[in-house]
Structures are given as structure tokens and as C-alpha cells.
Design a protein around this motif. Structure first.
Motif, PDB file in Angstrom:
ATOM      1  N   UNK A 198       6.745  15.462  16.182  1.00 57.49           N
ATOM      2  CA  UNK A 198       6.146  14.829  15.016  1.00 57.49           C
ATOM      3  C   UNK A 198       6.978  13.590  14.700  1.00 57.49           C
ATOM      4  N   UNK A 199       6.322  12.459  14.465  1.00 55.93           N
ATOM      5  CA  UNK A 199       7.017  11.238  14.081  1.00 55.93           C
ATOM      6  C   UNK A 199       6.596  10.897  12.654  1.00 55.93           C
ATOM      7  N   UNK A 200       7.585  10.691  11.785  1.00 57.53           N
ATOM      8  CA  UNK A 200       7.300  10.404  10.385  1.00 57.53           C
ATOM      9  C   UNK A 200       7.977   9.110   9.966  1.00 57.53           C
ATOM     10  N   UNK A 201       7.380   8.450   8.971  1.00 50.30           N
ATOM     11  CA  UNK A 201       8.001   7.312   8.296  1.00 50.30           C
ATOM     12  C   UNK A 201       8.492   7.807   6.945  1.00 50.30           C
ATOM     13  N   UNK A 202       9.765   7.595   6.664  1.00 52.56           N
ATOM     14  CA  UNK A 202      10.360   8.028   5.406  1.00 52.56           C
ATOM     15  C   UNK A 202      10.773   6.791   4.614  1.00 52.56           C
ATOM     16  N   UNK A 203      10.124   6.574   3.464  1.00 50.64           N
ATOM     17  CA  UNK A 203      10.441   5.436   2.592  1.00 50.64           C
ATOM     18  C   UNK A 203      11.109   5.946   1.326  1.00 50.64           C
ATOM     19  N   UNK A 204      12.146   5.250   0.911  1.00 49.93           N
ATOM     20  CA  UNK A 204      12.755   5.500  -0.394  1.00 49.93           C
ATOM     21  C   UNK A 204      12.362   4.358  -1.313  1.00 49.93           C
ATOM     22  N   UNK A 205      11.784   4.683  -2.455  1.00 49.78           N
ATOM     23  CA  UNK A 205      11.216   3.674  -3.349  1.00 49.78           C
ATOM     24  C   UNK A 205      11.883   3.775  -4.714  1.00 49.78           C
ATOM     25  N   UNK A 206      12.214   2.631  -5.290  1.00 48.96           N
ATOM     26  CA  UNK A 206      12.736   2.567  -6.658  1.00 48.96           C
ATOM     27  C   UNK A 206      12.206   1.300  -7.308  1.00 48.96           C
ATOM     28  N   UNK A 207      11.727   1.425  -8.550  1.00 46.20           N
ATOM     29  CA  UNK A 207      11.181   0.275  -9.277  1.00 46.20           C
ATOM     30  C   UNK A 207      10.093  -0.428  -8.473  1.00 46.20           C
ATOM     31  N   UNK A 208       9.256   0.397  -7.826  1.00 51.45           N
ATOM     32  CA  UNK A 208       8.114  -0.115  -7.058  1.00 51.45           C
ATOM     33  C   UNK A 208       8.540  -0.961  -5.860  1.00 51.45           C
TER      34      UNK A 208
END
Length: 455
Positions: A198-208
């Protein structure tokens, strides 16, 4: 809670899209689990392939069967309709209307196998999760990879933290969660899956704003990380998967990552205004960005040059059968080519790629009807003057069309175009899986859904 049903030609992966709600009146995710392209992708380079290797399994083709004149009917034990239908190897997965749960049924007798309720879940719909390899349309947030069900789950955060999107991996047989990935403040998107990884994209988001962006390759069974690639803090979109490579794009960059090793390569698109949301790889050095751009690529140098379109490269890709490649051209017509030479071209009502399916020929949906065309000549074998969701049962060579108001499901013999039988059915979220046509009640959306055994 938006609605389900589109037949998607799924080559084992789905592309990322921006956050959208799903028009379930047209969406059904028919999930096909692909074998790994190399033994090395499964960490078994020294072991010869055999039938017991899940990474090398070839799905058996159903034997030809006759379509019953009066199909048997089954009523789901849900006390409501369904909003999503997903086909697995020996099971059918459904989402009950107005629910966040997933219920699994045995594919033969439709006996309930298990029900999964995501912990702390707000929804399994308000998330990006994918699109077909041909168009940027959102799919239901569920995928089957071997004996694992992948669920994208939108969960709320606490008082001090934003929510996020995580992925739960659920055992197809038992319904228990094997592993999950995602924390408050992060959004996880499945970019690719097969019977091994399985290949995933992991994004960390702060203040849009995206703070970090990573591509991770995970073991399908355990969720253990195999490799990781750091991405720039830019919204990357998955645009294709071919030959063991996953293609992504962002702004003026096209990147490809080997799904087995995590080796990454990228090139800069020459024209900043060029959008390459969908990649169709014709060779290692030639990419198409449908409907009208071709690029010659030098991955070692990191360069891409625009090129003239060749005979069978214009437009959007359609099915390939018997050595004939079909395309949806920019004027809405459909053309067929063999070895790059044009066989035929004709208007068919501006179909989308998902409107084209194969059943002993080329099945096309136009603007207001369904027609079966001869793949060699483009001549119409038959047409049916209704327009709605379409499903194909290859074993019985039957086309199912759900159309009308309040709605009817028609079973059409693919050879003659004759209607064999019809049943009342809502056009809202019909589905097909493992020989069952699944429909909601056309007069009462709160009534239980029904399934009709077609083989």
C-alpha cells in the motif's frame, strides 16, 4: 451524506483528488486486485511464482452461464437502503444509508459476515481518496487489496487539535482492524495498492497550509513501513500507475516512484501553464497528458520536451480489446486504432471514459441511450433508448441498465439487445458485485435494498 454508484475500470490503484463530496447517484467502485509486477516488489525475488503466491495470483475467469428468466431476490437485513457497493474476491461490501459502517456479506448466499464501525470516526465520506485512472472523479473511500479492506476515515480532533483523515486496514475475512495510519493534524490518502503493498501520502496541515508531505510504502498485511520519500509541501496529485511506477504531479513537476523500492525520479514540465493531471505512459520515455499533450522524457537528465501527438494519442483513453485501442476525441467522438492506424471514428454523444465498457464488443453510452458497437467497424449492433447507470455481467453476457423515474432495472442480452427481464429499482445508488444486481426501493428510500441473483 452524499450518494454512490459508478463502474470504474480499476487497475489496482486510485488517484488523489481534492476534497470533494461524492455524487453517489453515479458511483460504484468495482475493485480489481492486481498481482504485483515483480517478485521483488513482494520481497520474494528468489522464489519462483506459483498459484499459492498472492502476489502472482491470476483471477480465474467465470464460466459462461445462462441468464435466468426470473432472478432470485434477496432483501438485505439492514432496514434501510445502501449507499455504496464494493466487490471483493468472495464478499460484497456495502455501506448502509445514513451510516458510517461497512457491512460484509458472503458473495454466494449474501449471509452477513461482519460489520465494521470505525472508532472515533466522523464519516468515511468527507475525504479525498481517489479517482479512476482516466478521469478525476472521486471514488468511494474504500479499496480491497488482497484480503485487506482499506477504509479512508475522517475523524474529528479535540479542543486543541484539528481532525484528520486516517486509513484503517480491515481483515476481509474477520472484519477486525489489522492496522491504521494517521493522527490528528494529518491527512492520509491511499495512492496505490496491490496484493502486496500500500502506498500512502501523509500530509501534515496547520493553519490551512501543508507543513510536511511524505510518500510511504507500507506492507499490506502489517502496515510496516518499507520506504519513504519526502515531498515538497505542495498538494501532489497521483496521476497514474504503470509498469511498477506511481506517477504524481504538482505545479510544473511530474514525479514517478517505484512502488517496490521507493526510488523516485522527477522532471520539470517545460510550459508552466501545462496541466498533466492524468499520466498515460506509452513507454519509459514517452508520457501522454490527455487529452492533447505528449511529452518525451529523459528521467536521468530530469527533462521533458513537448512532442507532436501521434495517430492514436489524441483525446482520452478508452478500453483496449483484441489489439484495438479506443480513444475519446476532443470533439466528443470515439475512434478506434490498430497499430496506430485509424479503423473508424464516429460521434456517440460525448461519453466519459467510465461510460465505455466491454462485452463482446465495445459498449458505449451516449447522451441519451446505450449502444453496443462492433469493435472492428464501429457499426451499431443494437441500441437501448434509456440512459442511466450501467453494469455488465461477463459470465452471462448481460448488460444491466437502471433508468427512469421512479426507476426500473433492465437486464439486456448483449448478443441481441433484447430485454430479458426488468424489476423496479431506484436510479439512486444501484450497484453490481459478484453476480448480484443491488438496487434500492424506487418508492421508499428508507426501505431495505434488494439484490437479484443474475448467475
Amino acid at each position: 451524506h452524499p450518494g454512490a454508484g459508478m463502474v470504474v475500470p480499476a487497475p489496482g490503484f486510485a488517484m488523489c483528488t481534492s476534497h470533494m463530496r461524492v455524487d453517489k447517484s453515479r458511483v460504484l467502485c468495482l475493485v480489481t486486485v492486481l498481482a504485483c509486477s515483480t517478485l521483488a516488489a513482494c520481497g520474494q525475488s528468489s522464489v519462483p511464482p506459483d498459484a499459492s503466491d498472492p502476489c502472482r495470483r491470476t483471477p480465474s475467469q467465470p464460466a459462461s452461464a445462462a441468464l435466468p428468466d426470473i432472478p432470485s431476490e434477496f432483501t438485505f437485513d439492514l432496514n434501510r437502503g445502501v449507499e455504496m457497493v464494493v466487490e471483493a474476491s468472495d464478499a460484497i461490501l456495502v455501506e448502509p444509508a445514513g451510516s458510517r459502517d461497512i457491512v460484509a456479506y458472503d458473495a454466494n448466499a449474501l449471509q452477513r459476515r461482519w460489520e465494521y464501525s470505525p472508532e472515533d470516526a466522523q464519516s468515511v465520506w468527507f475525504t479525498e481518496f481517489g479517482a479512476s485512472n482516466f478521469t478525476l472523479q472521486t471514488e468511494p473511500p474504500i479499496r480491497v487489496a488482497g484480503d485487506v479492506v482499506l477504509l479512508a476515515v475522517d475523524f474529528p480532533g479535540g479542543d486543541e487539535a484539528r481532525g484528520g483523515v486516517r486509513v484503517d486496514a480491515v481483515d476481509l475475512v474477520t472484519g477486525t482492524r489489522r492496522w491504521s495510519i494517521g493522527n490528528p493534524g494529518s491527512d492520509v490518502t491511499v495512492a496505490y495498492s496491490d496484493a502486496c503493498s500500500v502506498v500512502v501520502i501523509v500530509k501534515t496541515v496547520a493553519n490551512m497550509t501543508i507543513q510536511s508531505n511524505e510518500l510511504k510504502g507500507l506492507d499490506r498485511n502489517s502496515g510496516a513501513e518499507r520506504w519513504q520519500v519526502a515531498l515538497p509541501p505542495t498538494p501532489y496529485q497521483v496521476s497514474g500507475a504503470y509498469g511498477g511506477w506511481l506517477y504524481l504531479n504538482a505545479d510544473d513537476t511530474i514525479m514517478r516512484v517505484n512502488t517496490a523500492s521507493g526510488v523516485a525520479q522527477s522532471v520539470t514540465v517545460p510550459d508552466a501553464d501545462t496541466v498533466c493531471n492524468v499520466v498515460e505512459a506509452r513507454s519509459d520515455s514517452r508520457l501522454l497528458c490527455p487529452p492533447m499533450l505528449a511529452l518525451d522524457i529523459d528521467w536521468s537528465a530530469g527533462t521533458a520536451q513537448e512532442s507532436e501527438l501521434r495517430g492514436d494519442e489524441d483525446g482520452l483513453p478508452g478500453p483496449v480489446v483484441k489489439g484495438v485501442r479506443t480513444r475519446i476525441l476532443r470533439d466528443g467522438s470515439v475512434a478506434a486504432y490498430r497499430d496506430g492506424a485509424l479503423l473508424w471514428r464516429r460521434p456517440v454523444g460525448r461519453p466519459l471514459p467510465e461510460d465505455m465498457q466491454l462485452v463482446d464488443g465495445l459498449l458505449l453510452t451516449g447522451s441519451d441511450s446505450v449502444a453496443l458497437l462492433d469493435i472492428e467497424t464501429g457499426n451499431t449492433k443494437w441500441s437501448f433508448d434509456q440512459r442511466g447507470p450501467i453494469f455488465v455481467d461477463g459470465a452471462t453476457k448481460t448488460v444491466f441498465v437502471v433508468a427512469g423515474n421512479p426507476g426500473q432495472a433492465f437486464a439486456i442480452d448483449a448478443g441481441s439487445g433484447q430485454v430479458r427481464w426488468s424489476v423496479p429499482a431506484s436510479i439512486y445508488q444501484p450497484g453490481y458485485a459478484n453476480g448480484w444486481l443491488i438496487v434500492n426501493d424506487p418508492s421508499d428510500r428508507e426501505a431495505p435494498a434488494s439484490a437479484f441473483k443474475v448467475r
